[in-house]
Design a protein around this motif. Structure first.
Motif, PDB file in Angstrom:
ATOM      1  N   PRO A  41       0.808  -1.227   0.000  1.00 41.69           N
ATOM      2  CA  PRO A  41       0.000   0.000   0.000  1.00 41.69           C
ATOM      3  C   PRO A  41       0.844   1.281   0.000  1.00 41.69           C
ATOM      4  CG  PRO A  41      -0.112  -1.116   2.137  1.00 41.69           C
ATOM      5  CD  PRO A  41       0.573  -2.055   1.194  1.00 41.69           C
ATOM      6  N   TYR A  42       2.049   1.173   0.552  1.00 42.27           N
ATOM      7  CA  TYR A  42       2.931   2.358   0.644  1.00 42.27           C
ATOM      8  C   TYR A  42       3.393   2.855  -0.728  1.00 42.27           C
ATOM      9  CZ  TYR A  42       5.890  -1.730   0.385  1.00 42.27           C
ATOM     10  OH  TYR A  42       6.416  -2.934   0.005  1.00 42.27           O
ATOM     11  N   LYS A  43       3.188   2.049  -1.765  1.00 42.62           N
ATOM     12  CA  LYS A  43       3.598   2.503  -3.109  1.00 42.62           C
ATOM     13  C   LYS A  43       2.573   3.457  -3.718  1.00 42.62           C
ATOM     14  CE  LYS A  43       6.734  -1.093  -4.600  1.00 42.62           C
ATOM     15  NZ  LYS A  43       6.971  -2.197  -5.529  1.00 42.62           N
ATOM     16  N   GLY A  47      -1.311   6.630   0.202  1.00 40.95           N
ATOM     17  CA  GLY A  47      -1.928   5.378   0.650  1.00 40.95           C
ATOM     18  C   GLY A  47      -3.365   5.196   0.179  1.00 40.95           C
ATOM     19  N   ILE A  48      -3.686   5.759  -0.990  1.00 39.97           N
ATOM     20  CA  ILE A  48      -5.062   5.619  -1.502  1.00 39.97           C
ATOM     21  C   ILE A  48      -5.097   4.542  -2.592  1.00 39.97           C
ATOM     22  CG2 ILE A  48      -7.007   6.780  -2.628  1.00 39.97           C
ATOM     23  CD1 ILE A  48      -6.100   9.365  -1.368  1.00 39.97           C
ATOM     24  N   ILE A 416     -13.964  13.567 -15.314  1.00 42.57           N
ATOM     25  CA  ILE A 416     -13.983  13.880 -13.884  1.00 42.57           C
ATOM     26  C   ILE A 416     -12.676  13.385 -13.266  1.00 42.57           C
ATOM     27  CG2 ILE A 416     -15.254  13.599 -11.710  1.00 42.57           C
ATOM     28  CD1 ILE A 416     -17.693  12.730 -13.434  1.00 42.57           C
ATOM     29  N   ASP A 417     -12.028  14.227 -12.455  1.00 47.15           N
ATOM     30  CA  ASP A 417     -10.783  13.818 -11.791  1.00 47.15           C
ATOM     31  C   ASP A 417     -10.896  12.370 -11.328  1.00 47.15           C
ATOM     32  OD1 ASP A 417      -9.717  16.363 -11.976  1.00 47.15           O
ATOM     33  OD2 ASP A 417     -10.349  16.954  -9.957  1.00 47.15           O
ATOM     34  N   CYS A 418      -9.846  11.587 -11.572  1.00 43.15           N
ATOM     35  CA  CYS A 418      -9.959  10.155 -11.262  1.00 43.15           C
ATOM     36  C   CYS A 418      -8.756   9.632 -10.510  1.00 43.15           C
ATOM     37  CB  CYS A 418     -10.130   9.376 -12.564  1.00 43.15           C
ATOM     38  SG  CYS A 418      -8.659   9.433 -13.584  1.00 43.15           S
ATOM     39  N   TRP A 419      -8.906   8.405 -10.061  1.00 44.71           N
ATOM     40  CA  TRP A 419      -7.818   7.687  -9.391  1.00 44.71           C
ATOM     41  C   TRP A 419      -6.808   7.245 -10.441  1.00 44.71           C
ATOM     42  CZ3 TRP A 419      -6.346   2.357  -9.452  1.00 44.71           C
ATOM     43  CH2 TRP A 419      -5.454   1.983  -8.433  1.00 44.71           C
TER      44      TRP A 419
END
Ligand code: BGP
Length: 459
Positions: A41-43, A47-48, A416-419
């Protein structure tokens, strides 16, 4: 005023994994991104992980209205294989069928044509764990079956389909550079995966032709034209080889139905030839795409290597070149990518001259910027830099079209702004701002500008 051809596609692109999200009871299976986030997850920026998205699964009906308000006549998204068939093979998830039907119909009702891609970096985890993902021919066949299922389920509404998005990225990031799961460094596998994906694309194309008689089938490739530092023969050779690995590796099988011989020779020389059969090569040769989506963000600048490559190191295309940091290059400092609008013109010439002038369109182009809140006045982000970025690219694209390139449209990344994978929400690309805490959407200045662009069919 710059005017574009009639019926030009104006819109944006997104992918399932980056926009839909996961909700209780939706039946979505896990993907390789869920696994990657679980183990490392740290990558991921701040952390999202992949579950925090624009939540279009929930808000798509309102979002479709926003697409209309920002001047879309075309919208590209992908189907999540793991949502539709949670284990990659086997039962179809009826919740997913309902969702995609309703989503695609809503777009159609607003007069927005829907382009659907089948795989955007999001392989179902079950297939990765059981078979090793696209390194396996079992997964190639599972993919072809999944593709057929999609054509049968949604082919009445969706007429334009794409097999993969940026397959070279999956290969590089998954098997050489460690930015995508399974984060291996295994050149032999990288080549096998590249070949298997080209084969899977051709097999899906074959299924498409059987099921949908009145549509288009394509692939979406990120082209990074390779520019040599100089005209010195060693620099020219470096650029020619970089072009083979970065661009021609997927462009040639998809559009010409065969691999470039020089690329095959190089792969052979490094003992990296994949397992293949003549029947498979025939499938590739008989199932070419009839439309091409091209993502363009940055060029690839190279020079002859300054040091001798280490023959014991795992093979990378950089065996043949060094990246060239061109003095005075313009950068997008947030993403670390060079901004070079003329690249789009060079692509249009390349496709016209070397790929039979196949119909194509810009399937992604955009500028990711960190900390955009500082440009917010009232409810609106004044992203003039993004408008400038679009205009400059469109000017060069227009020149390419004037000179005869068969370009059909321009889709930006993204609505829309995305991940954004490892970058999560660091850089925002949208015409529409996403407030991550409240899920509220606010149209940016570029969104209003984009609407005008469509209304005037130019600027
Ligand atoms: C392309 C991908 C998209 C998108 C975009 C922006 O390579 O097809 O999925 O993410 O790049 O890049 P990033 O998200 O890495 O900033």
């Amino acid at each position: 005023m710059i005017k574009f051809p009639e019926n030009f596609y104006w819109g944006s692109s997104i992918s399932a994994e980056q926009s839909e999200g996961r909700f209780s009871g939706d039946g979505k299976g896990l993907t390789t991104w869920d696994k990657f986030f679980e183990v490392e997850p740290y990558k991921f920026h701040n952390g999202i992980g992949p579950e925090t998205t624009t939540s279009m699964y929930k808000y798509y009906l309102d979002d479709v209205k926003l697409l209309k308000e920002t001047g879309h006549n075309t919208f590209r998204t992908s189907i999540s294989w793991a949502r539709l068939i949670p284990n990659g093979v086997g039962e179809v998830n009826e919740e997913a069928v309902k969702f995609y039907r309703s989503y695609f119909n809503a777009l159609k009702e607003e007069g927005i044509q829907v382009f659907v891609n089948l795989s955007h970096f999001d392989t179902p985890l079950a297939l990765e764990e059981e078979f090793g993902g696209f390194a396996s021919k079992v997964v190639v066949d599972a993919y072809a079956k999944y593709a057929r299922t999609c054509f049968e389920l949604f082919g009445d509404t969706v007429k334009t389909w794409f097999t993969f998005n940026e397959p070279i990225v999956s290969v590089e990031c998954g098997y050489l550079k460690q930015y995508h799961y399974p984060t291996e460094v295994d050149p032999k596998k990288a080549v096998q995966v590249a070949y298997n994906i080209a084969l899977a694309s051709a097999k899906a194309t074959k299924e498409f032709k059987e099921v949908i008689k009145d549509g288009n089938i394509g692939i979406i490739l990120n082209l990074t034209p390779a520019y040599p530092r100089s005209n010195h023969p060693a620099d020219l050779k470096a650029a020619r080889i970089a072009e083979l690995f970065a661009n021609k590796s997927f462009l040639d099988p998809a559009v010409k139905g065969k691999y470039d011989e020089e690329l095959v020779e190089l792969v052979k020389k490094h003992d990296l030839l994949p397992e293949y059969t003549t029947d498979e090569l025939e499938i590739i040769s008989n199932n070419k795409v009839n439309i091409l989506g091209i993502n363009y963000y940055q060029p690839l600048r190279v020079k002859a290597r300054e040091s001798k490559p280490n023959d014991e190191a795992p093979f990378m295309p950089e065996y043949y070149y060094d990246n060239f940091i061109m003095p005075g290059r313009r950068m997008n400092p947030h993403r670390g990518w060079e901004i070079y609008p003329k690249g789009l013109y060079d692509i249009s010439v390349n496709i016209r001259e070397n790929y039979g002038n196949i119909p194509w369109f810009v399937a992604e182009n955009g500028m990711g910027v960190e900390g955009e809140e500082k440009y917010k006045v009232g409810d609106m982000i004044h992203d003039d830099y993004r408008i400038e970025f679009f205009k400059e690219h469109l000017e060069w694209l227009h020149k390419g079209i004037q000179e005869g390139s068969n370009c059909k449209g321009y889709l930006v990344w993204t609505a829309i702004d995305c991940w954004s994978w490892l970058n999560a929400y660091k850089n925002r690309y949208g015409l529409i701002e996403l407030d991550l805490k409240t899920a509220k959407r606010y149209i940016k200045k570029s969104g209003y500008w984009f609407k005008k662009l469509n209304e005037n069919n130019g600027f």
